[in-house]
Motif scaffolding. Structure first.
Motif, mmCIF file in Angstrom:
data_model
loop_
_atom_site.group_PDB
_atom_site.id
_atom_site.type_symbol
_atom_site.label_atom_id
_atom_site.label_comp_id
_atom_site.label_asym_id
_atom_site.label_seq_id
_atom_site.Cartn_x
_atom_site.Cartn_y
_atom_site.Cartn_z
ATOM 1 N N MET A 212 0.837 -1.202 0.000
ATOM 2 C CA MET A 212 0.000 0.000 0.000
ATOM 3 C C MET A 212 0.873 1.254 0.000
ATOM 4 O O MET A 212 0.538 2.253 -0.644
ATOM 5 C CB MET A 212 -0.936 -0.012 1.209
ATOM 6 N N HIS A 213 1.991 1.210 0.720
ATOM 7 C CA HIS A 213 2.918 2.332 0.717
ATOM 8 C C HIS A 213 3.570 2.500 -0.660
ATOM 9 O O HIS A 213 3.688 3.616 -1.172
ATOM 10 C CB HIS A 213 3.999 2.142 1.795
ATOM 11 N N ASP A 214 3.996 1.386 -1.242
ATOM 12 C CA ASP A 214 4.636 1.449 -2.554
ATOM 13 C C ASP A 214 3.685 2.009 -3.618
ATOM 14 O O ASP A 214 4.106 2.669 -4.559
ATOM 15 C CB ASP A 214 5.106 0.063 -2.989
ATOM 16 N N ALA A 215 2.400 1.738 -3.438
ATOM 17 C CA ALA A 215 1.391 2.235 -4.373
ATOM 18 C C ALA A 215 1.036 3.692 -4.109
ATOM 19 O O ALA A 215 0.222 4.283 -4.844
ATOM 20 C CB ALA A 215 0.139 1.368 -4.290
ATOM 21 N N GLY A 216 1.617 4.270 -3.081
ATOM 22 C CA GLY A 216 1.400 5.679 -2.788
ATOM 23 C C GLY A 216 0.078 5.995 -2.101
ATOM 24 O O GLY A 216 -0.401 7.127 -2.157
ATOM 25 N N LEU A 217 -0.507 4.998 -1.421
ATOM 26 C CA LEU A 217 -1.821 5.190 -0.834
ATOM 27 C C LEU A 217 -1.776 5.512 0.656
ATOM 28 O O LEU A 217 -2.791 5.844 1.253
ATOM 29 C CB LEU A 217 -2.676 3.942 -1.056
ATOM 30 N N VAL A 218 -0.601 5.393 1.263
ATOM 31 C CA VAL A 218 -0.465 5.688 2.702
ATOM 32 C C VAL A 218 0.753 6.582 2.897
ATOM 33 O O VAL A 218 1.791 6.344 2.282
ATOM 34 C CB VAL A 218 -0.288 4.414 3.524
#
Length: 218
Positions: A212-218
């Protein structure tokens, strides 16, 4: 059900202490003690191990390499790593390799027992604060990593509810906290998490959070 635990540590005193401590629990059986990661891997291959308390710095095969190999076997064996230092680079790498949590070696006996039971039930053996610190260390080292595109592709396969659960995990929420916040039963939360592991190609909650972090969502 009885959880069959293998203790893997190159310090004989640590192994003896953990074995003695866990020996008094009616739902936990210590099925063996080994002094290196290769021996732990061999034990899992032989069968009869539900969970390993895994040291990190050992001869022959260290805990990180052993954890990765054990997770790749896909036998359902859980791994809780043990360390002297919280959030050091070895723990980050172990969690990225698939460990289901970690404990400090000075953790209170009742907390170790509770963590074993939690991991067997699919809960994390990580505090929200430590989870955030570990994820930060991993993601900070991936700023220019092309895996961001892959993470976005994986996240795109999630349903709206699965995305909500994944975001809650990334923020360090427990199953109970997710259930309360999203007005779901614990069983439903666990089902969503199981789907997340498959869709996000993750083996633990930390890997879900990292995605989720890698996807830029957090």
């Amino acid at each position: 059900m009885t959880t069959r635990v293998l203790i893997c540590d190159d310090d004989a005193l640590v192994r003896a202490g953990l074995s003695l401590m866990l020996g008094g629990e009616s739902d936990i059986e210590v099925v063996g003690e080994v002094g290196d990661g290769r021996a732990a891997l061999d034990a899992v291959i032989a069968g009869g191990v539900d969970l390993i308390l895994m040291d990190l710095r050992m001869p022959v095969m260290d805990g990180i390499e052993a954890t990765r190999a054990i997770v790749d076997l896909d036998r359902g064996t859980k791994v809780i790593v043990l360390t002297t230092f919280d959030a050091d680079e070895y723990v980050v790498r172990a969690l990225a390799a698939g460990a289901h949590g970690f404990l400090l070696k000075d953790t209170a006996p009742d907390a170790i027992v509770a963590s074993i039971r939690a991991v067997v039930q699919g809960e994390p053996a990580l505090s929200p604060e430590v989870t955030r610190r570990l994820i930060s260390q991993v993601t900070d080292s991936r700023q220019d990593d092309p895996r961001a595109d892959r993470a976005s592709e994986l996240v795109a396969t999630l349903s709206d509810r699965e995305r909500e659960v994944a975001l809650a995990i990334a923020r360090g929420a427990s199953n109970a906290e997710i259930a309360k916040a999203l007005h779901l039963s614990l069983a439903t939360v666990k089902a969503h998490i199981s789907h997340l592991f498959t869709k996000l190609e993750a083996v633990n909650r930390v890997q879900v959070a990292i995605c989720m972090h890698d996807a830029g969502l957090v």
